[in-house]
Design a protein around this motif. Sequence first.
Motif, PDB file in Angstrom:
ATOM      1  N   GLU A   1      -1.602   1.002   0.972  1.00 26.83           N
ATOM      2  CA  GLU A   1      -2.084  -0.074   1.503  1.00 26.83           C
ATOM      3  C   GLU A   1      -2.574   0.198   3.379  1.00 26.83           C
ATOM      4  N   ARG A   2      -1.870   0.579   3.942  1.00 25.55           N
ATOM      5  CA  ARG A   2      -1.606   1.577   5.908  1.00 25.55           C
ATOM      6  C   ARG A   2      -3.045   2.279   5.778  1.00 25.55           C
ATOM      7  N   VAL A   3      -3.145   3.056   4.709  1.00 23.01           N
ATOM      8  CA  VAL A   3      -3.970   4.546   4.575  1.00 23.01           C
ATOM      9  C   VAL A   3      -4.728   3.578   4.461  1.00 23.01           C
ATOM     10  N   ARG A   4      -5.312   2.392   3.694  1.00 21.48           N
ATOM     11  CA  ARG A   4      -6.811   2.012   3.346  1.00 21.48           C
ATOM     12  C   ARG A   4      -7.193   1.023   4.445  1.00 21.48           C
TER      13      ARG A   4
ATOM     14  N   ARG B   1       3.353   2.123  -1.631  1.00 20.86           N
ATOM     15  CA  ARG B   1       2.232   1.474  -2.442  1.00 20.86           C
ATOM     16  C   ARG B   1       1.814   0.425  -0.864  1.00 20.86           C
ATOM     17  N   GLN B   2       3.055   0.412   0.248  1.00 23.41           N
ATOM     18  CA  GLN B   2       2.602  -0.446   1.793  1.00 23.41           C
ATOM     19  C   GLN B   2       2.476   1.312   2.521  1.00 23.41           C
TER      20      GLN B   2
ATOM     21  N   LEU C   1      -4.099  11.241  -1.569  1.00 19.21           N
ATOM     22  CA  LEU C   1      -5.312  10.910  -0.943  1.00 19.21           C
ATOM     23  C   LEU C   1      -6.679  11.684  -0.160  1.00 19.21           C
ATOM     24  N   GLY C   2      -5.970  12.728  -0.285  1.00 20.69           N
ATOM     25  CA  GLY C   2      -7.395  13.354   0.301  1.00 20.69           C
ATOM     26  C   GLY C   2      -7.409  14.277   1.454  1.00 20.69           C
TER      27      GLY C   2
ATOM     28  N   GLY D   1      -2.618   4.856 -11.042  1.00 14.48           N
ATOM     29  CA  GLY D   1      -3.828   4.447 -10.916  1.00 14.48           C
ATOM     30  C   GLY D   1      -4.312   3.644  -9.431  1.00 14.48           C
ATOM     31  N   GLU D   2      -2.677   3.415  -8.917  1.00 11.91           N
ATOM     32  CA  GLU D   2      -3.560   2.620  -7.731  1.00 11.91           C
ATOM     33  C   GLU D   2      -3.799   4.156  -6.394  1.00 11.91           C
ATOM     34  N   LEU D   3      -3.083   5.131  -6.257  1.00  8.59           N
ATOM     35  CA  LEU D   3      -3.154   6.436  -6.040  1.00  8.59           C
ATOM     36  C   LEU D   3      -4.503   6.650  -5.949  1.00  8.59           C
ATOM     37  N   ALA D   4      -4.680   6.819  -7.059  1.00  7.36           N
ATOM     38  CA  ALA D   4      -6.497   7.298  -7.434  1.00  7.36           C
ATOM     39  C   ALA D   4      -7.318   6.258  -6.833  1.00  7.36           C
ATOM     40  N   ALA D   5      -7.299   4.796  -7.171  1.00  3.68           N
ATOM     41  CA  ALA D   5      -8.040   4.650  -7.207  1.00  3.68           C
ATOM     42  C   ALA D   5      -8.395   3.748  -5.252  1.00  3.68           C
ATOM     43  N   THR D   6      -7.087   4.350  -4.638  1.00  5.32           N
ATOM     44  CA  THR D   6      -6.790   4.523  -3.198  1.00  5.32           C
ATOM     45  C   THR D   6      -7.764   5.512  -2.671  1.00  5.32           C
TER      46      THR D   6
END
Length: 321
Positions: free
Chosen positions: A312-315, A308-309, A224-225, A181-186
Amino acid sequence: MPLAKLLIATMAIAAALNLGGAPAHSEEAGWPRAIRHAAGELTLATKPKRIVSTTPSVTGILLAIEAPLAASTATTPSPLTDGKGFFSQWAGEADRKGVKVLYPNLKFDIEAVLGWTPDLVIASTTGADSILQHRAELEALGVPMMVVDYSSRSWQELATELGKATGLEREAAAAIARFDGELAATARMLAAKGTKASIVGYNIAGSYSVARTSSPVAKLLSDLGFEIVGLPPELRPNTGRASDFEFFSRENLSAAIAGDTVFLLRATEKDVPAFLAEPVLANHPAVMGKRVYPLGLTSFRIDPYSGRQILERVRESFGKP
């Protein structure tokens, strides 16, 4: 009497007494359970209630699926760990859950393992933390060992495997679902589509490498695309060893990095200037455009916490304005 011999005697007495007069697995459905693993098969009579991990690369996954983890082997303290030798991405969680050091510096200690009286030991097939050579010795003492291969499996695959073995299928599925879910949101937040990228291990202990497109870190960034590209085919015969990364000489750096964007493995912002100043990369598109992004020190091994880290960095680097 030495600790190991004392524990052997205690186990033998307990088995002979069979306290309660009935097999423990009668208290819970689904047990005993036959478990296939990387080194064969074992049968667990009851759901494990006291697990020790001899492989720090898997400890984070056990924590994520809420396994009853009593202790974990620690590696040699370094910038990648806390002071005990627990990997920094999950050390805080281990402390909150009361997980202790099984033995330090990856130096196998059979008395330390027996001292925790585990009903399951988690071990790895390969790597500096492998204790596979001690499997027969432990099993002869009545300690079941489950062996996993973290070198070629995603953390999600390992979580599913460990969840089945420990009766934590729901917890494993929930951990995977939360991360997905976090991956899809990112992914929805990023402007990554069409970005052709290479994942580079730059001067890590004197080595140079590019991630295979099948590696866990490449799959994560692909989800992530990003269009992740590996080592060009013409350079593959020159690689020294096979793993999630393909290795090459420093002289081949420019030719080996096929992407026009670079993600640096096991690196922080402090490592980017050295990459940008690398003479053999002076004319590389990623260097000329300064499209070089560190994935963090914990990116060398993907588990739920280091994953998860990375998100965060990619975001921070690619989030849509």
